[in-house]
Write a protein that holds these residues in place. Structure first.
Motif, PDB file in Angstrom:
ATOM      1  N   LYS A  32      25.061  78.805 -31.281  1.00 40.31           N
ATOM      2  CA  LYS A  32      25.654  80.601 -31.983  1.00 40.31           C
ATOM      3  C   LYS A  32      24.803  81.318 -31.389  1.00 40.31           C
ATOM      4  CE  LYS A  32      27.534  83.059 -34.080  1.00 40.31           C
ATOM      5  NZ  LYS A  32      28.715  84.091 -33.690  1.00 40.31           N
ATOM      6  N   VAL A  33      24.936  81.916 -30.968  1.00 39.04           N
ATOM      7  CA  VAL A  33      24.412  83.004 -30.286  1.00 39.04           C
ATOM      8  C   VAL A  33      24.371  84.197 -31.066  1.00 39.04           C
ATOM      9  CG1 VAL A  33      22.975  84.357 -28.600  1.00 39.04           C
ATOM     10  CG2 VAL A  33      23.074  82.186 -28.181  1.00 39.04           C
ATOM     11  N   TYR A  34      23.608  84.875 -31.893  1.00 37.50           N
ATOM     12  CA  TYR A  34      24.194  86.367 -32.728  1.00 37.50           C
ATOM     13  C   TYR A  34      24.262  87.621 -31.146  1.00 37.50           C
ATOM     14  CZ  TYR A  34      24.303  84.546 -37.381  1.00 37.50           C
ATOM     15  OH  TYR A  34      24.908  83.614 -38.470  1.00 37.50           O
ATOM     16  N   ALA A  39      19.315  83.193 -30.786  1.00 35.32           N
ATOM     17  CA  ALA A  39      19.966  81.749 -31.056  1.00 35.32           C
ATOM     18  C   ALA A  39      19.676  81.142 -31.869  1.00 35.32           C
ATOM     19  CB  ALA A  39      19.451  80.980 -29.712  1.00 35.32           C
ATOM     20  N   ALA A  40      20.693  81.353 -33.025  1.00 35.15           N
ATOM     21  CA  ALA A  40      20.552  80.617 -34.137  1.00 35.15           C
ATOM     22  C   ALA A  40      21.513  78.674 -34.028  1.00 35.15           C
ATOM     23  CB  ALA A  40      21.483  81.096 -35.067  1.00 35.15           C
ATOM     24  N   LEU A  41      21.750  78.603 -33.539  1.00 34.16           N
ATOM     25  CA  LEU A  41      22.116  77.253 -33.096  1.00 34.16           C
ATOM     26  C   LEU A  41      22.543  76.914 -31.494  1.00 34.16           C
ATOM     27  CD1 LEU A  41      24.961  76.670 -36.062  1.00 34.16           C
ATOM     28  CD2 LEU A  41      22.100  75.854 -35.300  1.00 34.16           C
ATOM     29  N   ARG A  42      21.561  75.759 -31.656  1.00 35.92           N
ATOM     30  CA  ARG A  42      21.250  74.919 -30.017  1.00 35.92           C
ATOM     31  C   ARG A  42      22.406  73.669 -30.196  1.00 35.92           C
ATOM     32  NH1 ARG A  42      16.045  78.182 -28.112  1.00 35.92           N
ATOM     33  NH2 ARG A  42      16.202  79.230 -30.067  1.00 35.92           N
ATOM     34  N   ASP A  43      23.173  73.469 -29.475  1.00 39.71           N
ATOM     35  CA  ASP A  43      23.661  72.347 -28.744  1.00 39.71           C
ATOM     36  C   ASP A  43      23.716  71.173 -30.412  1.00 39.71           C
ATOM     37  OD1 ASP A  43      24.770  70.571 -27.052  1.00 39.71           O
ATOM     38  OD2 ASP A  43      22.689  69.764 -26.124  1.00 39.71           O
ATOM     39  N   ARG A  69      28.335  79.046 -42.514  1.00 42.78           N
ATOM     40  CA  ARG A  69      29.266  79.814 -41.631  1.00 42.78           C
ATOM     41  C   ARG A  69      30.332  79.905 -40.373  1.00 42.78           C
ATOM     42  NH1 ARG A  69      24.221  83.805 -42.705  1.00 42.78           N
ATOM     43  NH2 ARG A  69      24.187  83.907 -41.317  1.00 42.78           N
ATOM     44  N   LEU A  70      29.786  79.031 -39.907  1.00 39.68           N
ATOM     45  CA  LEU A  70      30.870  78.103 -38.467  1.00 39.68           C
ATOM     46  C   LEU A  70      31.915  77.503 -39.765  1.00 39.68           C
ATOM     47  CD1 LEU A  70      27.948  77.964 -35.865  1.00 39.68           C
ATOM     48  CD2 LEU A  70      29.560  79.166 -35.972  1.00 39.68           C
ATOM     49  N   LEU A  71      31.558  76.613 -40.342  1.00 43.40           N
ATOM     50  CA  LEU A  71      32.586  76.057 -40.872  1.00 43.40           C
ATOM     51  C   LEU A  71      34.141  76.677 -41.102  1.00 43.40           C
ATOM     52  CD1 LEU A  71      30.643  73.062 -42.347  1.00 43.40           C
ATOM     53  CD2 LEU A  71      31.261  72.874 -40.440  1.00 43.40           C
ATOM     54  N   ILE A  72      33.708  78.256 -41.811  1.00 45.98           N
ATOM     55  CA  ILE A  72      34.664  78.745 -42.802  1.00 45.98           C
ATOM     56  C   ILE A  72      35.094  79.719 -42.332  1.00 45.98           C
ATOM     57  CG2 ILE A  72      33.815  78.077 -44.976  1.00 45.98           C
ATOM     58  CD1 ILE A  72      32.459  80.767 -45.178  1.00 45.98           C
ATOM     59  N   ARG A  73      34.876  79.515 -40.804  1.00 43.94           N
ATOM     60  CA  ARG A  73      35.349  81.003 -39.703  1.00 43.94           C
ATOM     61  C   ARG A  73      34.529  82.426 -40.315  1.00 43.94           C
ATOM     62  NH1 ARG A  73      39.164  83.376 -36.343  1.00 43.94           N
ATOM     63  NH2 ARG A  73      39.300  82.607 -35.257  1.00 43.94           N
ATOM     64  N   ASP A  74      33.712  81.941 -40.719  1.00 42.79           N
ATOM     65  CA  ASP A  74      32.917  83.419 -40.513  1.00 42.79           C
ATOM     66  C   ASP A  74      32.102  84.344 -39.621  1.00 42.79           C
ATOM     67  OD1 ASP A  74      32.630  85.288 -42.946  1.00 42.79           O
ATOM     68  OD2 ASP A  74      30.973  84.606 -43.540  1.00 42.79           O
ATOM     69  N   GLU A  75      31.544  82.883 -38.869  1.00 36.74           N
ATOM     70  CA  GLU A  75      31.345  83.445 -37.073  1.00 36.74           C
ATOM     71  C   GLU A  75      31.891  81.868 -36.820  1.00 36.74           C
ATOM     72  OE1 GLU A  75      28.583  85.687 -36.587  1.00 36.74           O
ATOM     73  OE2 GLU A  75      28.495  86.229 -38.267  1.00 36.74           O
ATOM     74  N   LEU A  76      32.125  82.858 -35.180  1.00 35.79           N
ATOM     75  CA  LEU A  76      32.257  81.844 -34.262  1.00 35.79           C
ATOM     76  C   LEU A  76      31.918  81.138 -33.317  1.00 35.79           C
ATOM     77  CD1 LEU A  76      35.960  83.840 -33.101  1.00 35.79           C
ATOM     78  CD2 LEU A  76      35.476  81.715 -34.161  1.00 35.79           C
ATOM     79  N   THR A  78      29.952  80.374 -30.088  1.00 38.04           N
ATOM     80  CA  THR A  78      29.358  80.650 -28.770  1.00 38.04           C
ATOM     81  C   THR A  78      30.042  79.881 -28.124  1.00 38.04           C
ATOM     82  OG1 THR A  78      27.339  82.559 -29.814  1.00 38.04           O
ATOM     83  CG2 THR A  78      27.416  81.781 -27.181  1.00 38.04           C
ATOM     84  N   SER A  79      29.322  78.161 -27.968  1.00 40.19           N
ATOM     85  CA  SER A  79      29.868  78.228 -27.389  1.00 40.19           C
ATOM     86  C   SER A  79      30.300  76.494 -28.432  1.00 40.19           C
ATOM     87  CB  SER A  79      28.953  77.356 -26.048  1.00 40.19           C
ATOM     88  OG  SER A  79      27.409  77.664 -26.408  1.00 40.19           O
ATOM     89  N   GLY A  80      31.113  75.726 -27.159  1.00 36.48           N
ATOM     90  CA  GLY A  80      31.091  73.804 -28.201  1.00 36.48           C
ATOM     91  C   GLY A  80      32.036  74.302 -29.212  1.00 36.48           C
ATOM     92  N   GLN A  81      32.438  73.117 -29.497  1.00 36.69           N
ATOM     93  CA  GLN A  81      33.641  73.497 -30.785  1.00 36.69           C
ATOM     94  C   GLN A  81      33.514  72.806 -32.579  1.00 36.69           C
ATOM     95  OE1 GLN A  81      36.407  70.446 -29.046  1.00 36.69           O
ATOM     96  NE2 GLN A  81      38.204  72.091 -29.071  1.00 36.69           N
ATOM     97  N   VAL A  82      33.521  73.894 -33.367  1.00 29.74           N
ATOM     98  CA  VAL A  82      33.438  73.087 -34.725  1.00 29.74           C
ATOM     99  C   VAL A  82      35.052  72.300 -35.417  1.00 29.74           C
ATOM    100  CG1 VAL A  82      33.589  73.981 -36.957  1.00 29.74           C
ATOM    101  CG2 VAL A  82      32.397  74.724 -35.111  1.00 29.74           C
ATOM    102  N   LEU A  83      35.247  71.393 -35.932  1.00 26.22           N
ATOM    103  CA  LEU A  83      36.471  70.451 -35.775  1.00 26.22           C
ATOM    104  C   LEU A  83      36.479  70.442 -37.725  1.00 26.22           C
ATOM    105  CD1 LEU A  83      36.821  68.059 -33.105  1.00 26.22           C
ATOM    106  CD2 LEU A  83      37.959  70.428 -33.549  1.00 26.22           C
ATOM    107  N   ILE A  84      37.320  71.042 -38.431  1.00 25.09           N
ATOM    108  CA  ILE A  84      37.303  70.337 -39.411  1.00 25.09           C
ATOM    109  C   ILE A  84      38.852  69.545 -39.546  1.00 25.09           C
ATOM    110  CG2 ILE A  84      38.290  71.266 -41.880  1.00 25.09           C
ATOM    111  CD1 ILE A  84      35.347  72.176 -41.315  1.00 25.09           C
ATOM    112  N   ASP A  85      38.667  68.313 -40.523  1.00 23.52           N
ATOM    113  CA  ASP A  85      40.040  67.435 -39.876  1.00 23.52           C
ATOM    114  C   ASP A  85      40.488  67.254 -38.507  1.00 23.52           C
ATOM    115  OD1 ASP A  85      40.366  66.638 -42.486  1.00 23.52           O
ATOM    116  OD2 ASP A  85      41.309  68.457 -43.077  1.00 23.52           O
ATOM    117  N   GLY A  86      39.730  67.431 -38.205  1.00 18.30           N
ATOM    118  CA  GLY A  86      40.031  67.551 -36.299  1.00 18.30           C
ATOM    119  C   GLY A  86      40.759  68.960 -35.430  1.00 18.30           C
ATOM    120  N   GLN A  87      40.850  69.709 -36.613  1.00 21.97           N
ATOM    121  CA  GLN A  87      40.981  71.092 -35.864  1.00 21.97           C
ATOM    122  C   GLN A  87      40.484  72.074 -35.779  1.00 21.97           C
ATOM    123  OE1 GLN A  87      43.461  72.748 -39.068  1.00 21.97           O
ATOM    124  NE2 GLN A  87      44.410  74.241 -38.142  1.00 21.97           N
ATOM    125  N   ASP A  88      40.218  72.611 -34.554  1.00 21.54           N
ATOM    126  CA  ASP A  88      39.520  73.470 -34.215  1.00 21.54           C
ATOM    127  C   ASP A  88      39.211  74.810 -34.326  1.00 21.54           C
ATOM    128  OD1 ASP A  88      38.370  75.470 -31.955  1.00 21.54           O
ATOM    129  OD2 ASP A  88      38.652  74.318 -30.628  1.00 21.54           O
TER     130      ASP A  88
END
Ligand SMILES: Nc1ncnc2c1ncn2[C@@H]1O[C@H](COP(=O)(O)OP(=O)(O)OP(=O)(O)O)[C@@H](O)[C@H]1O
Ligand SMILES: [Mg+2]
Length: 250
Positions: A32-34, A39-43, A69-76, A78-88
């Protein structure tokens, strides 16, 4: 209460593979790059299984709140995937976003209660805004209040509650949707040590009822004492992921 936290297991045709149940949360190569270039999260790779209780620790600015915040889609991401119950979560749009957020109960350090509404109304509001039929709201609110032990305070305004009671109200509000996951960002940050323990005990009890819990915290005493899984972030990277204590980093 069984009803409140009734498990919605996978349908038989979606039974989990032999390798183990599908994670409730999965981050795969998440960065996540704001917009300001930070760069707040890296790989970040992270998977949380059903029913886990996980602490997220790390110095201020390490990226804990960003991850939540990425988990509740407050932010998206920048790269990679966030899955909740397998859903992107990046593929969820429109009406899917509130539905996604209902699967996750969120608790913050500063409670975020509506000051002019009673305890009961604060909890009910979470259901009203999502269009829950009125006849279902009352019983669901009473069940959530009984899990956190606040039925007797249901008619009080937040300003008349202790800090611990305010946080328990916020936890009831997070629970009322019967979420799969509770994520708590420094839920004990404004509370004294004794009340902090009460809140932790409550989160542990909710976890025992089957709800996965992810809790960001600076509270080293709690993390050390409980010997649960600890994920440590530093400068946006996971530097530790193990069961055990708190390495003082800040
Ligand atoms: N909206 C934003 N825009 C730009 N930078 C941000 C934004 N939100 C957070 N950051 C930056 O991203 C980094 C990670 O912040 P984050 O809030 O996730 O850290 P944290 O681990 O939760 O810290 P703390 O323990 O203080 O709550 C910090 O350097 C922060 O300044
Ligand atoms: Mg934070």
């Amino acid at each position: 209460m069984t009803n409140l936290l009734a498990r919605r297991g996978p349908r038989p045709e979606l039974a989990p593979p032999a390798a183990g149940p599908r994670p409730v949360i999965e981050l795969a190569g998440v960065s996540k790059v704001y917009p300001n270039g930070k760069a707040a999260l890296r790989d970040v790779d992270l998977a949380l299984g059903e029913g886990e209780f996980v602490f997220l620790v790390g110095p201020s600015g390490a990226g804990k709140s960003t991850l939540l915040r990425l988990l509740i889609r407050d932010e998206l991401p920048t790269s990679g995937q966030v899955l909740i119950d397998g859903q992107d979560v990046a593929r969820v749009s429109g009406r899917g976003v509130p539905r996604l957020r209902r699967r996750i109960g969120v608790v913050f350090q500063d409670f975020k209660l509506l000051p002019n509404r009673t305890v009961r109304e604060n909890v009910a509001f979470a259901l009203e805004v999502t269009g829950t039929p009125r006849r279902l709201i009352g019983p669901a609110v009473e069940r959530a209040l009984s899990v956190v032990g606040l039925n007797a305070q249901a008619r009080q305004l937040p300003s008349t509650l202790s800090g611990g009671e305010q946080q328990r109200t916020a936890i009831a509000r997070a629970l009322v949707h019967e979420p799969r996951l509770i994520m708590a960002d420094e839920p004990t940050g404004n509370l004294d040590p004794l009340i902090s323990w009460e809140i932790i005990q409550l989160l542990l009890r909710i976890n025992e009822l089957g709800v996965t819990v992810l809790m960001a915290t600076h509270n080293a005493d709690v993390v050390t004492a409980l010997r649960r899984r600890v994920v440590a972030l530093e400068e946006g990277r996971i530097v530790r992921d193990e069961v055990g204590g708190y390495h003082r980093e800040d």
